[in-house]
Design a protein around this motif. Structure first.
Motif, short mmCIF file in Angstrom:
data_model
loop_
_atom_site.label_atom_id
_atom_site.label_comp_id
_atom_site.label_asym_id
_atom_site.label_seq_id
_atom_site.Cartn_x
_atom_site.Cartn_y
_atom_site.Cartn_z
N GLY A 121 28.51 -64.90 72.67
CA GLY A 121 27.49 -64.52 73.64
C GLY A 121 26.69 -65.70 74.11
O GLY A 121 27.24 -66.79 74.29
N GLU A 122 25.38 -65.52 74.30
CA GLU A 122 24.50 -66.60 74.75
C GLU A 122 23.35 -66.74 73.79
O GLU A 122 22.60 -65.79 73.54
CB GLU A 122 23.96 -66.31 76.16
CG GLU A 122 23.10 -67.44 76.67
CD GLU A 122 22.60 -67.21 78.10
OE1 GLU A 122 22.00 -68.15 78.65
OE2 GLU A 122 22.80 -66.10 78.64
N ILE A 123 23.20 -67.93 73.23
CA ILE A 123 22.18 -68.19 72.23
C ILE A 123 21.55 -69.56 72.49
O ILE A 123 22.25 -70.52 72.78
CB ILE A 123 22.78 -68.15 70.80
CG1 ILE A 123 23.41 -66.77 70.54
CG2 ILE A 123 21.71 -68.46 69.76
CD1 ILE A 123 24.04 -66.63 69.17
N CYS A 124 20.23 -69.63 72.36
CA CYS A 124 19.51 -70.88 72.46
C CYS A 124 19.08 -71.30 71.06
O CYS A 124 18.56 -70.49 70.30
CB CYS A 124 18.29 -70.72 73.36
SG CYS A 124 17.38 -72.25 73.62
N PHE A 125 19.33 -72.56 70.71
CA PHE A 125 19.03 -73.08 69.39
C PHE A 125 17.99 -74.19 69.50
O PHE A 125 18.16 -75.12 70.28
CB PHE A 125 20.28 -73.70 68.75
CG PHE A 125 21.38 -72.73 68.46
CD1 PHE A 125 21.47 -72.10 67.23
CD2 PHE A 125 22.34 -72.45 69.42
CE1 PHE A 125 22.50 -71.21 66.96
CE2 PHE A 125 23.37 -71.56 69.16
CZ PHE A 125 23.45 -70.94 67.93
N ASP A 126 16.92 -74.11 68.70
CA ASP A 126 15.98 -75.21 68.52
C ASP A 126 16.17 -75.64 67.07
O ASP A 126 15.57 -75.08 66.15
CB ASP A 126 14.54 -74.76 68.79
CG ASP A 126 13.57 -75.93 68.85
OD1 ASP A 126 14.00 -77.09 68.60
OD2 ASP A 126 12.39 -75.70 69.13
N VAL A 127 17.03 -76.63 66.88
CA VAL A 127 17.52 -77.00 65.55
C VAL A 127 16.51 -77.89 64.83
O VAL A 127 16.04 -78.90 65.38
CB VAL A 127 18.88 -77.71 65.66
CG1 VAL A 127 19.38 -78.15 64.29
CG2 VAL A 127 19.90 -76.80 66.32
N ALA A 128 16.21 -77.53 63.59
CA ALA A 128 15.35 -78.34 62.73
C ALA A 128 16.11 -79.62 62.37
O ALA A 128 17.28 -79.57 62.01
CB ALA A 128 14.99 -77.57 61.47
N ARG A 129 15.45 -80.74 62.49
CA ARG A 129 16.11 -82.03 62.25
C ARG A 129 16.32 -82.28 60.77
O ARG A 129 15.39 -82.23 59.98
CB ARG A 129 15.28 -83.15 62.85
CG ARG A 129 15.96 -84.50 62.77
CD ARG A 129 15.27 -85.50 63.67
NE ARG A 129 16.00 -86.73 63.75
CZ ARG A 129 17.04 -86.95 64.55
NH1 ARG A 129 17.45 -86.00 65.34
NH2 ARG A 129 17.65 -88.11 64.55
N LYS A 130 17.58 -82.51 60.40
CA LYS A 130 17.96 -82.89 59.04
C LYS A 130 19.16 -83.82 59.17
O LYS A 130 20.30 -83.36 59.24
CB LYS A 130 18.35 -81.67 58.20
CG LYS A 130 17.21 -80.80 57.77
CD LYS A 130 17.70 -79.77 56.78
CE LYS A 130 16.56 -79.04 56.15
NZ LYS A 130 17.01 -78.13 55.10
N GLU A 131 18.90 -85.10 59.22
CA GLU A 131 19.98 -86.06 59.43
C GLU A 131 21.04 -86.01 58.34
O GLU A 131 22.21 -86.25 58.58
CB GLU A 131 19.41 -87.47 59.56
CG GLU A 131 18.60 -87.64 60.83
CD GLU A 131 18.13 -89.06 61.03
OE1 GLU A 131 18.81 -89.99 60.56
OE2 GLU A 131 17.09 -89.23 61.67
N GLU A 132 20.62 -85.69 57.12
CA GLU A 132 21.57 -85.65 56.00
C GLU A 132 22.43 -84.38 56.00
O GLU A 132 23.40 -84.28 55.26
CB GLU A 132 20.83 -85.77 54.66
CG GLU A 132 20.01 -84.55 54.27
CD GLU A 132 18.67 -84.39 55.01
OE1 GLU A 132 18.00 -83.38 54.78
OE2 GLU A 132 18.31 -85.27 55.81
N GLN A 133 22.08 -83.40 56.86
CA GLN A 133 22.82 -82.14 56.90
C GLN A 133 22.91 -81.67 58.36
O GLN A 133 22.13 -80.86 58.83
CB GLN A 133 22.10 -81.09 56.04
CG GLN A 133 22.91 -79.87 55.75
CD GLN A 133 22.14 -78.88 54.87
OE1 GLN A 133 20.90 -78.80 54.89
NE2 GLN A 133 22.88 -78.11 54.09
N PRO A 134 23.91 -82.18 59.11
CA PRO A 134 24.05 -81.80 60.53
C PRO A 134 24.24 -80.29 60.70
O PRO A 134 24.75 -79.60 59.82
CB PRO A 134 25.31 -82.54 60.98
CG PRO A 134 25.48 -83.64 59.99
CD PRO A 134 24.92 -83.14 58.70
#
Length: 169
Positions: A114-127
């Motif tokens: 479907g259609e989803i918007c993501f505002d991803v929490a930054r975690k460089e060690e866990q993409p």
């Protein structure tokens, strides 16, 4: 002739009120124990797997048991959730997301339609990786929208900020 015309006239059609209202906050949450929870504008609801923190926002409860949760939004609906890692997700009409109760391992991975918007929490060690039937999008921390309806032959990713890495398969 007036009586004859009235008696032989087909009945007037009635209006059906089951047409979805665009933008209605509604979804169905399928829990790992097999239960389904209808989500709407409730003030508060608490289960072993999730808890409302405000209207139309839920938080997964981190447990020691690895398990996946599925949230589905019907036609005309929308829903917002916050995942255990702090990532905020907005699901649009006719969309679904499968995500773990708790992210473990090297990747934070979810599956969507479907259609989803993501505002991803930054975690460089866990993409963070979003999978569709045909693509995988990998990010560290960014804001982007993905559209991947099963009936469409294309997947669209719209980047608002940050960077994404797109891979086929």
């Amino acid at each position: 002739s007036v009586l004859f015309t009235r008696e032989n006239r087909p009945p007037e059609s009635s209006v059906v009120n089951d047409v979805p209202v665009a933008g209605k906050t509604q979804a169905v949450l399928s829990l790992p124990d097999g239960r389904q929870v209808a989500l709407g504008n409730e003030k508060e609801q608490d289960t072993a797997w999730m808890k409302y923190v405000e209207a139309c926002t839920i938080e997964s409860k981190a447990t020691t048991e690895p398990a996946d949760i599925k949230i589905e939004v019907a036609r005309g609906g929308e829903y917002k959730i916050r995942l255990e890692d702090g990532t905020t997700v907005w699901l649009n009409s006719e969309s679904s997301l499968i995500y773990p109760v708790r992210f473990t391992g090297e990747l934070r991975e979810v599956k969507m339609e479907g259609e989803i918007c993501f505002d991803v929490a930054r975690k460089e060690e866990q993409p963070f990786v979003v999978r569709t039937a045909d693509l995988a999008v990998k990010v560290l921390g960014t804001l982007f929208n993905m559209e991947a309806y099963p009936e469409d032959s294309r997947v669209t990713t719209t980047l608002v900020r940050g960077k994404v890495e797109v891979a086929v398969g």
